[in-house]
Design a protein around this motif. Sequence first.
Motif, short mmCIF file in Angstrom:
data_model
loop_
_atom_site.label_atom_id
_atom_site.label_comp_id
_atom_site.label_asym_id
_atom_site.label_seq_id
_atom_site.Cartn_x
_atom_site.Cartn_y
_atom_site.Cartn_z
N HIS A 60 0.86 -1.18 0.00
CA HIS A 60 0.00 0.00 0.00
C HIS A 60 0.90 1.23 0.00
N ALA A 61 0.43 2.29 -0.63
CA ALA A 61 1.24 3.50 -0.74
C ALA A 61 1.60 4.08 0.63
N ASN A 62 0.74 3.87 1.62
CA ASN A 62 0.98 4.41 2.96
C ASN A 62 1.74 3.46 3.88
N ARG A 63 2.19 2.36 3.33
CA ARG A 63 2.83 1.35 4.19
C ARG A 63 4.25 1.04 3.72
N ARG A 64 5.17 0.97 4.69
CA ARG A 64 6.55 0.55 4.41
C ARG A 64 6.86 -0.67 5.28
N ASP A 65 7.28 -1.75 4.63
CA ASP A 65 7.63 -2.96 5.35
C ASP A 65 9.14 -3.07 5.51
N VAL A 66 9.58 -3.29 6.72
CA VAL A 66 10.99 -3.59 7.00
C VAL A 66 11.05 -5.08 7.30
N LEU A 68 12.22 -8.78 8.23
CA LEU A 68 13.17 -9.49 9.08
C LEU A 68 13.39 -10.92 8.62
N VAL A 69 12.86 -11.24 7.44
CA VAL A 69 12.96 -12.60 6.91
C VAL A 69 14.42 -13.03 6.82
N GLY A 70 14.71 -14.21 7.32
CA GLY A 70 16.05 -14.76 7.28
C GLY A 70 16.84 -14.57 8.56
N LEU A 71 16.36 -13.69 9.44
CA LEU A 71 17.08 -13.45 10.69
C LEU A 71 16.75 -14.49 11.77
N ALA A 72 15.67 -15.24 11.58
CA ALA A 72 15.29 -16.31 12.51
C ALA A 72 14.33 -17.23 11.78
N PRO A 73 14.27 -18.50 12.17
CA PRO A 73 13.32 -19.42 11.54
C PRO A 73 11.89 -19.06 11.90
N LEU A 74 10.98 -19.29 10.96
CA LEU A 74 9.56 -19.01 11.21
C LEU A 74 8.95 -20.16 12.02
N ASN A 75 8.03 -19.80 12.91
CA ASN A 75 7.34 -20.82 13.71
C ASN A 75 6.14 -21.35 12.94
N GLU A 113 18.85 -10.25 20.32
CA GLU A 113 20.26 -9.95 20.06
C GLU A 113 20.53 -9.85 18.56
N LYS A 114 19.95 -10.79 17.80
CA LYS A 114 20.22 -10.81 16.36
C LYS A 114 19.61 -9.59 15.67
N LEU A 115 18.39 -9.22 16.08
CA LEU A 115 17.71 -8.11 15.42
C LEU A 115 18.41 -6.79 15.67
N ILE A 116 18.73 -6.50 16.92
CA ILE A 116 19.23 -5.16 17.22
C ILE A 116 20.65 -4.94 16.70
N TYR A 117 21.33 -6.00 16.32
CA TYR A 117 22.66 -5.84 15.70
C TYR A 117 22.62 -6.02 14.18
N SER A 118 21.41 -6.20 13.63
CA SER A 118 21.28 -6.38 12.17
C SER A 118 21.26 -5.02 11.47
N ASP A 119 21.60 -5.03 10.20
CA ASP A 119 21.61 -3.79 9.41
C ASP A 119 20.21 -3.20 9.28
N VAL A 120 19.20 -4.07 9.13
CA VAL A 120 17.83 -3.55 8.90
C VAL A 120 17.29 -2.82 10.13
N PHE A 121 17.89 -3.09 11.30
CA PHE A 121 17.39 -2.47 12.53
C PHE A 121 18.16 -1.21 12.91
N GLU A 122 19.15 -0.86 12.13
CA GLU A 122 20.02 0.25 12.47
C GLU A 122 19.26 1.56 12.66
N GLU A 123 18.29 1.84 11.80
CA GLU A 123 17.57 3.12 11.89
C GLU A 123 16.77 3.24 13.19
N PHE A 124 16.31 2.11 13.72
CA PHE A 124 15.51 2.15 14.95
C PHE A 124 16.41 2.24 16.19
N ILE A 125 17.60 1.69 16.07
CA ILE A 125 18.59 1.85 17.14
C ILE A 125 19.00 3.33 17.24
N LYS A 126 19.13 3.96 16.10
CA LYS A 126 19.52 5.37 16.07
C LYS A 126 18.34 6.30 16.34
N GLY A 127 17.14 5.75 16.35
CA GLY A 127 15.96 6.58 16.59
C GLY A 127 15.62 7.48 15.42
#
Length: 513
Positions: A60-66, A68-75, A113-127
Amino acid sequence: MLLPIVFMMFTSVCQGYKVLALLPYPGKSHHMVFEPVLDELARRGHHVTVVSFFPSTNPHANRRDVSLVGLAPLNLEAVNLQDFDDPSFFARKFFTQFNLGHSLMKFNLKICEKLIYSDVFEEFIKGEGAYDVVLVEHFQTDCMMGIVHNYGAPSVGLMSCAMMPWMPPRFGADDNPAIYPSVLLPFSDEMTFLEKLENALISMLFKYWHRYMTRNEQNVMETRLGRKLPPLEELAKNASVVLVNTHYTLNGRRVLPPSVIEVGGIHLHNKTAQPLPEDLERWVSGSKHGVILFSFGSLIRGSSLPPKRLEAILKVFARLPQRIVWKWETEDIAGLPENVLVLKWLPQYVLLQHPNCVAFITHGGLLSLTETAAAGVPSLVIPVLGDQPGNAANAKRAGIAETLPIYEVDEERLYEALVKVLTPEMRARAKEFSRKWWERPLPPMDTAIHYIEYTARFGHLDMSSHARHLSKAELVFFEAIEYLAVASVLLLIVSLGLCCCGSRKTLVKVKKN
């Protein structure tokens, strides 16, 4: 003058609020609850950033998906039923659930641990970015509370299941174990004295165990952010609103503060009856005695049934006049009766809504039971793990289900339970229950969107009870003072009464003398 004003109003509506959704749990059934809310927010003009393992397939034009696929196995189909088939008392009462909780909390710490050190999470760590409101799942981890604090924005909690034992105190909700059974136990609110005692002990153990197991998340987040944080557990208490995927008719009645809002059935938003594939429609419609749906959901691998349980189920199905549609992940089952159809995937809610569907055999996952309640179909619940025992007990209490734990499944017990479920009385109760379940002041989606927008509009809300800031000792102490005061007054009255009686007797003796 009118045209600019109209244009400004239209522009304001189109801009909407900026929403960040932190949903880093790789459970499909959890995300199925939240996905319709995210889509609806975008559809209503809000700008939504979604961090999850399940990026939208309908952008959707109003939605951005970040992603996390591949960072952990799906349940997905990850649970082996043979691991939960121990009928011993100790396993049923303690080991199975504690072992599951222990494993899940360790798994969540690794994901954190894996998420907060991943590249995709960098923007949220920096706020980076400015958000009006942050949506975050409240489940078995507080990892994301560090990110919520990082932004300083008001938060709305999301729960895909009923509240876990450690949740009610966080929002000041009453959790008296004599009244409210833990969802992890097979009890409804009609508990015996011994069940109340067991509920109190198990709930207390789970609360302390959860606190002990999640203690390392604090160090992980502080190390990554490079600064000291308030306790993550305390940050979780600051949620302005918590949207819980329950409804009192199905999940039991609780006394809740204004911040805890029940939106059970929200994942069914805009889901209408759809036509079945042609071959499946023929199979379902062609049964003179109706069709029974059988599924263990998305987390449990149904094809991992222990051989003796599978044999019992096949024998029972062969005795029934109904046809059975069964979710089974592998090839066809050896010795399958002619009235049974196995499929690797089922359009579950569509089948439940079919007029020829007469019963549902389910593991008792909340989404499955919610769909059953919505469709007005009675159930046989075979609970396995997690919240399923509690869900099953509540469904039975509501009069729309029979229950049979996985370790008790044998031919006669299963057949007797199904016979009860298939009675006209049970089916009539399920239909009546469905009408009550649907009857609400507002649809669950409208309720959820209202409170999210309300939080974004007014900022940090103080809608939870102040009891969340008090220790259990403080709460119990002042209750004890109340009882002691009453007991003291009663003792004083009794003492005065005895003294008066003694004085009269003495006076009478004196007069006689």
